[in-house]
Design an enzyme around this catalytic site. Sequence first.
Site, short mmCIF file in Angstrom:
data_model
loop_
_atom_site.label_atom_id
_atom_site.label_comp_id
_atom_site.label_asym_id
_atom_site.label_seq_id
_atom_site.Cartn_x
_atom_site.Cartn_y
_atom_site.Cartn_z
N CYS B 78 70.51 19.26 24.28
CA CYS B 78 70.65 19.29 22.85
C CYS B 78 69.53 18.57 22.06
O CYS B 78 69.42 17.45 22.74
CB CYS B 78 72.19 18.18 22.74
N ILE B 79 69.21 18.94 21.47
CA ILE B 79 68.03 18.30 20.82
C ILE B 79 68.15 17.08 20.00
O ILE B 79 67.38 16.40 20.26
CB ILE B 79 67.19 19.42 20.18
#
Lengths: 101, 130, 134
Positions: B78-79
């Site tokens: 997840c960024i």
Amino acid sequence: MSMLHIVNKSPFERVAFDSCLAHASAGDAILMIEDAVVGAVDGSSFAGKVKAAMADKSVYVLGADLAARGLEGKAMEGVTIVDYAGFVDLTANNDSTQSWL
Amino acid sequence: MKYTILVNEGPYQHQSADTALQFTRAALEKGHEIFRVFFYHDGVNNGTRLTVPPADDRLIQKAWTELAEKHGLDLVICIAAAQRRGIMDADEAKRQGLDANNIAPGFRISGLGQLVEGGIQSDRLVVFGD
Amino acid sequence: MSTKNFLFVNRKAPYGTIYALESLEVVLISAAFEQNVSLAFIDDGVYQITKGQNSKGIGMKNFSPTYRALGDYDITKLYVSSESLAERGLTVDDLMELTYEDADDDYAEKPSIILANREEMAAMMAEQEVILSF
């Protein structure tokens, strides 16, 4: 429709296991992994709650986690010991999974 | 069956990364499809190539990378969670003006939509965390 | 893309750990996928939606106003465990007033919070297809 409840917390430290038991429906499956496997030990103060759940739910424990904690052979009667392949089968054979983190 | 796996904890701190690995291996051995493994919260730390555990300890990050190479797994970090915790690929490091990146081979950084899509596209979503 | 029943289970208090905040971020993203989304607040999760949160003193952002925005994203089913509230000495009056405008009822403002006891919560869970817990 049946659900696999996965619980990974010791019932002696957190309320997750109690919460899981309170919200699981008849016909559901409960799998103890990681620290939750201590809940499978016969004769503990929590054993009665697990036995009560067995009346209308199936209860499983991950054997590798029991063994790692020196608890092999201490699981109460009626709790089915599974390996990781059995864990996968439980997720496939129930319609959904819920992890009680 | 088609699975998406969610890993919420980092390696070594909590057993959940190990359990997720064992589960993923077992599912593949049984012929199931792993649509995606999504790493969220501290789980993003599974994807740094800069971990150096003691010689007699297991190599969790490397195990993910090898599993991805062998089975073509989609390992997604997840960024938003990665940025908070300093997990960077080359593009993101450049965009943020940082002097280094640390993402491990086989992982990619993307948005949370990838997790929701995994839930929609897969037959089962299994969560590992603390 | 197909529509599934998504449930986000919140069982942890805010601020002490990041789970509540990052869970809320997934909930907001899920709205863009037009899924049938429900939230459950059980155990310490009920503290996520108490009113009057003031996090200035701990140097962290108060993210509780974001729950008020959920109605605008068509996330309108927030199940709160009545036993968990009672165990903690709380009532529904201690929670934020979370509402949505019902497009099928002339945009009447309606409560998003649904008080549910264990049996009702279990029945709701049994209907879910994708269950995310953090």
